[in-house]
Design a protein around this motif. Structure first.
Motif, PDB file in Angstrom:
ATOM      1  N   GLY A 299       0.805  -1.216   0.000  1.00  0.00           N
ATOM      2  CA  GLY A 299       0.000   0.000   0.000  1.00  0.00           C
ATOM      3  C   GLY A 299       0.834   1.260   0.000  1.00  0.00           C
ATOM      4  N   THR A 300       2.151   1.106  -0.152  1.00  0.00           N
ATOM      5  CA  THR A 300       3.064   2.234  -0.221  1.00  0.00           C
ATOM      6  C   THR A 300       4.347   1.733  -0.856  1.00  0.00           C
ATOM      7  OG1 THR A 300       4.044   4.062   1.063  1.00  0.00           O
ATOM      8  CG2 THR A 300       4.064   1.859   2.072  1.00  0.00           C
ATOM      9  N   HIS A 301       5.295   2.638  -1.079  1.00  0.00           N
ATOM     10  CA  HIS A 301       6.505   2.265  -1.815  1.00  0.00           C
ATOM     11  C   HIS A 301       7.580   1.799  -0.840  1.00  0.00           C
ATOM     12  CE1 HIS A 301       8.669   2.804  -5.773  1.00  0.00           C
ATOM     13  NE2 HIS A 301       9.650   2.455  -4.957  1.00  0.00           N
ATOM     14  N   PHE A 302       7.387   0.574  -0.340  1.00  0.00           N
ATOM     15  CA  PHE A 302       8.328   0.028   0.635  1.00  0.00           C
ATOM     16  C   PHE A 302       8.173  -1.485   0.645  1.00  0.00           C
ATOM     17  CE2 PHE A 302      10.797   0.462   4.636  1.00  0.00           C
ATOM     18  CZ  PHE A 302      11.550   1.588   4.319  1.00  0.00           C
ATOM     19  N   ALA A 303       9.289  -2.193   0.796  1.00  0.00           N
ATOM     20  CA  ALA A 303       9.257  -3.643   0.734  1.00  0.00           C
ATOM     21  C   ALA A 303       8.718  -4.243   2.027  1.00  0.00           C
ATOM     22  CB  ALA A 303      10.665  -4.182   0.467  1.00  0.00           C
ATOM     23  N   PRO A 304       7.765  -5.178   1.947  1.00  0.00           N
ATOM     24  CA  PRO A 304       7.207  -5.798   3.161  1.00  0.00           C
ATOM     25  C   PRO A 304       8.228  -6.527   4.013  1.00  0.00           C
ATOM     26  CG  PRO A 304       5.787  -6.209   1.276  1.00  0.00           C
ATOM     27  CD  PRO A 304       7.039  -5.589   0.731  1.00  0.00           C
ATOM     28  N   HIS A 305       9.346  -6.980   3.417  1.00  0.00           N
ATOM     29  CA  HIS A 305      10.343  -7.680   4.238  1.00  0.00           C
ATOM     30  C   HIS A 305      11.266  -6.713   4.972  1.00  0.00           C
ATOM     31  CE1 HIS A 305      12.142  -7.419   0.086  1.00  0.00           C
ATOM     32  NE2 HIS A 305      13.098  -6.848   0.782  1.00  0.00           N
ATOM     33  N   ASN A 306      11.146  -5.418   4.708  1.00  0.00           N
ATOM     34  CA  ASN A 306      11.955  -4.434   5.422  1.00  0.00           C
ATOM     35  C   ASN A 306      11.398  -4.242   6.833  1.00  0.00           C
ATOM     36  OD1 ASN A 306      12.914  -1.704   6.349  1.00  0.00           O
ATOM     37  ND2 ASN A 306      13.868  -1.692   4.337  1.00  0.00           N
ATOM     38  N   PRO A 307      12.244  -4.235   7.844  1.00  0.00           N
ATOM     39  CA  PRO A 307      11.739  -4.113   9.229  1.00  0.00           C
ATOM     40  C   PRO A 307      11.012  -2.800   9.507  1.00  0.00           C
ATOM     41  CG  PRO A 307      14.143  -3.964   9.160  1.00  0.00           C
ATOM     42  CD  PRO A 307      13.715  -4.428   7.807  1.00  0.00           C
ATOM     43  N   ASP A 308      11.192  -1.791   8.657  1.00  0.00           N
ATOM     44  CA  ASP A 308      10.524  -0.504   8.862  1.00  0.00           C
ATOM     45  C   ASP A 308       9.220  -0.386   8.076  1.00  0.00           C
ATOM     46  OD1 ASP A 308      12.593   0.325  10.531  1.00  0.00           O
ATOM     47  OD2 ASP A 308      13.750   1.156   8.884  1.00  0.00           O
ATOM     48  N   TYR A 309       8.786  -1.463   7.450  1.00  0.00           N
ATOM     49  CA  TYR A 309       7.583  -1.440   6.614  1.00  0.00           C
ATOM     50  C   TYR A 309       6.317  -1.215   7.437  1.00  0.00           C
ATOM     51  CZ  TYR A 309       3.878  -3.325   3.561  1.00  0.00           C
ATOM     52  OH  TYR A 309       2.740  -3.502   2.827  1.00  0.00           O
ATOM     53  N   VAL A 310       5.400  -0.430   6.858  1.00  0.00           N
ATOM     54  CA  VAL A 310       4.068  -0.237   7.436  1.00  0.00           C
ATOM     55  C   VAL A 310       3.046  -0.772   6.430  1.00  0.00           C
ATOM     56  CG1 VAL A 310       2.387   1.407   8.313  1.00  0.00           C
ATOM     57  CG2 VAL A 310       4.821   1.841   8.652  1.00  0.00           C
ATOM     58  N   ASP A 311       2.147  -1.633   6.870  1.00  0.00           N
ATOM     59  CA  ASP A 311       1.118  -2.184   5.992  1.00  0.00           C
ATOM     60  C   ASP A 311      -0.014  -1.175   5.844  1.00  0.00           C
ATOM     61  OD1 ASP A 311      -0.724  -3.583   4.559  1.00  0.00           O
ATOM     62  OD2 ASP A 311      -0.879  -5.278   5.939  1.00  0.00           O
ATOM     63  N   LEU A 312      -0.056  -0.514   4.699  1.00  0.00           N
ATOM     64  CA  LEU A 312      -1.070   0.505   4.427  1.00  0.00           C
ATOM     65  C   LEU A 312      -2.030   0.066   3.326  1.00  0.00           C
ATOM     66  CD1 LEU A 312       1.256   3.657   4.593  1.00  0.00           C
ATOM     67  CD2 LEU A 312      -0.358   2.850   6.330  1.00  0.00           C
ATOM     68  N   THR A 313      -2.079  -1.240   3.056  1.00  0.00           N
ATOM     69  CA  THR A 313      -2.951  -1.713   1.980  1.00  0.00           C
ATOM     70  C   THR A 313      -4.422  -1.401   2.250  1.00  0.00           C
ATOM     71  OG1 THR A 313      -2.914  -3.896   3.046  1.00  0.00           O
ATOM     72  CG2 THR A 313      -1.405  -3.558   1.197  1.00  0.00           C
ATOM     73  N   GLY A 314      -4.796  -1.390   3.526  1.00  0.00           N
ATOM     74  CA  GLY A 314      -6.192  -1.110   3.849  1.00  0.00           C
ATOM     75  C   GLY A 314      -6.616   0.306   3.506  1.00  0.00           C
ATOM     76  N   GLN A 315      -5.665   1.227   3.486  1.00  0.00           N
ATOM     77  CA  GLN A 315      -5.991   2.629   3.208  1.00  0.00           C
ATOM     78  C   GLN A 315      -6.461   2.826   1.766  1.00  0.00           C
ATOM     79  OE1 GLN A 315      -3.228   5.490   4.836  1.00  0.00           O
ATOM     80  NE2 GLN A 315      -3.586   6.928   3.166  1.00  0.00           N
ATOM     81  N   SER A 316      -5.982   1.987   0.858  1.00  0.00           N
ATOM     82  CA  SER A 316      -6.398   2.092  -0.543  1.00  0.00           C
ATOM     83  C   SER A 316      -7.009   0.768  -0.995  1.00  0.00           C
ATOM     84  CB  SER A 316      -5.204   2.457  -1.426  1.00  0.00           C
ATOM     85  OG  SER A 316      -4.116   1.567  -1.208  1.00  0.00           O
ATOM     86  N   ALA A 317      -7.805   0.179  -0.125  1.00  0.00           N
ATOM     87  CA  ALA A 317      -8.416  -1.121  -0.416  1.00  0.00           C
ATOM     88  C   ALA A 317      -9.354  -1.028  -1.611  1.00  0.00           C
ATOM     89  CB  ALA A 317      -9.179  -1.618   0.810  1.00  0.00           C
TER      90      ALA A 317
END
Length: 485
Positions: A299-317
């Motif tokens: 949901g943003t420009h960041f890799a899910p395996h990165n420890p700093d990742y935030v899951d924002l997929t719900g924001q643009s569901a």
């Protein structure tokens, strides 16, 4: 006598098989040139990174930053002076010595005002580069940057010689374990082991990178044995065939590839329209239809395996009703957008799916299928597009959103300031908080529609060892590859 002859033949056959030292690597895209310091295409690094060109540092298969031409480095207490100790006895493939002056030339060239380096921003904080002696380089920064070693590991930061820098696009000369053989355009690039390499000699003596753009042709070439390994296989729907065949190994890993529906923010300046586009897309349907289930929604420009990742997929569901309402609010109820698609399967197949999803909310698209060189010229450099689909395979590259002249033309001064603060912050906790804030900002602004993290789906002859499972950078690193019997 017969037994002895048979045994001798068996021994000769086994020895011959064990001595295989050549390899043919399949790639879907042909690089536009072979100079990683003068082009943005991932296909360039896929051929030359760690094989032909080297930097002061490099990425390992686990994404760690490792020594390369620099055997070690020290950082001053205030974090602004980095001193690199170079390996001795390093030569370029033309036989000339590589020393500190070449490092100064390469980094000064990359950060110069007239630099054509696609990742020039990597070098922004460098105030000066100095050759202390032939084996020592001192880099002084305008502010502390704990990421300098990471930045110097990119393919864009490789060390080149003044004498050959201008011809590296077609006749590359580096310091790596393989030297350039020939480039048969439209077909292949051949590399040969460099006998005078300063480091450990590779097990391979010859490597061919074969360009096969059609997925069906790629499948046929692997099955026929014309290609030994296809690290980024373009037909994921056929992976089960290879998995069932003991001749092959299927290698599934992760990449740094954030796959996005890129939006020209100048052509589509209304955030509500961009949000509507994002809500019109069913990510999982795109992953299933274009990639046969291989991929992780983002949901943003960041890799899910990165420890700093935030899951924002719900924001643009996926929410077609909300997409229609946003378009109504924006007064954009009769919209036709140009969708420019480069050759990769994720783009061509994904583009058709997304076009259908956009049509469901009232957005028509005019699809243009572009060759890679056309896409680079028209979309990436010319910014002549409304929508496009591309996978950004550079590692941890959220900083591209701080570049208003980048192809999607996002200009947010607050975000630019945030990225500047991240660059100069050494405290890990503070950096994490700011990186998560940065992910939220671009998601709020719906700069692009974020689709999925590209999976690395590869196929190889089962006898090949040492291919990367994951792709922490865009590379087909052959330095540790060998054949076993």
């Amino acid at each position: 006598m017969l037994i002895r002859t048979t045994a001798a033949l068996a021994l000769l056959t086994t020895t011959a098989m064990a001595q295989q030292t050549d390899i043919t690597i399949g790639m879907q895209l042909e690089p536009p040139n072979l100079d990683p310091t003068g082009g943005a295409a991932a296909a360039i690094d896929e051929v030359v990174y760690a094989n032909l060109f080297e930097g002061l540092t490099r990425f390992g298969p686990d994404g760690s930053v490792q020594p390369a031409l620099a055997q070690s480095w020290d950082v001053s207490d205030d974090g602004t002076v980095w001193t690199f100790a170079l390996h001795n006895g390093v030569t370029f493939h033309d036989g000339s010595a590589m020393d500190a002056d070449d490092v100064v030339f390469s980094l000064d060239r990359a950060r110069a005002d007239d630099s054509t380096n696609a990742q020039k921003a990597l070098f922004d904080g460098i105030e000066s580069v100095e050759a202390v002696d032939p084996a020592t380089v001192k880099i002084t920064l305008s502010a502390p940057n704990g990421n300098l070693g990471f930045n110097l590991a990119w393919g864009d930061a490789v060390i080149v010689a003044p004498e050959t820098a201008e011809t590296n696009a077609t006749m590359p000369v580096g310091t790596g374990p393989f030297r350039f053989g020939q480039w048969v355009q439209g077909d292949r690039v051949d590399l040969t082991a460099y006998d005078a390499y300063w480091g450990d000699a590779p097990a391979l003596t010859d490597a061919t990178f074969k360009f096969v753009s059609d997925p069906n042709a790629a499948f046929a070439a692997m099955m026929a044995g014309d290609i030994d390994a296809f690290p980024n296989f373009p037909a994921p729907e056929t992976l089960s065939n290879f998995a069932a065949d003991p001749r092959f190994t299927v290698i599934v890993g992760s990449t740094e590839g954030e796959t996005i529906l890129g939006i020209n923010n100048v052509a589509i300046p209304d955030v509500k329209v961009r949000q509507a586009i994002a809500h019109a897309i069913d990510r999982q349907a795109v992953i299933d239809g274009a990639m046969f289930g291989y991929g992780t929604p983002i949901g943003t420009h960041f890799a899910p395996h990165n420890p700093d990742y935030v899951d924002l997929t719900g924001q643009s569901a996926y929410d077609p009703a909300k997409a229609k309402a946003l378009l109504e609010e924006a007064g954009a109820t009769d919209l036709t957008l140009r969708l420019m698609l480069p050759p990769p399967v994720y783009a061509r197949r994904g583009g058709e799916i997304i076009a259908s999803q956009l049509r469901e909310v009232g957005i028509e698209t005019e699809i243009s299928n572009l060759e890679w060189a056309q896409w680079l010229e028209q979309v990436f450099r010319g910014k002549d597009f409304d929508l496009t689909i591309v996978s950004h395979t550079e590692p941890a590259d959220i900083n591209i959103y701080a570049r208003p002249d980048y192809y999607f033309q996002y200009d947010n001064a607050d975000f630019q300031n945030l990225m500047e603060r991240i660059e100069t912050t050494t405290d890990a906790g503070e950096r994490t908080a700011m990186l998560q804030q940065a992910q939220q900002v671009i998601a709020d602004d719906a700069v692009n529609a974020y689709l999925f993290q590209l999976a690395k789906t590869g196929v190889a002859d089962a006898r090949i060892d040492g291919l990367w499972e994951n792709a922490p950078t865009q590379a087909n690193d052959l330095t540790g590859v060998s054949w076993s019997e």
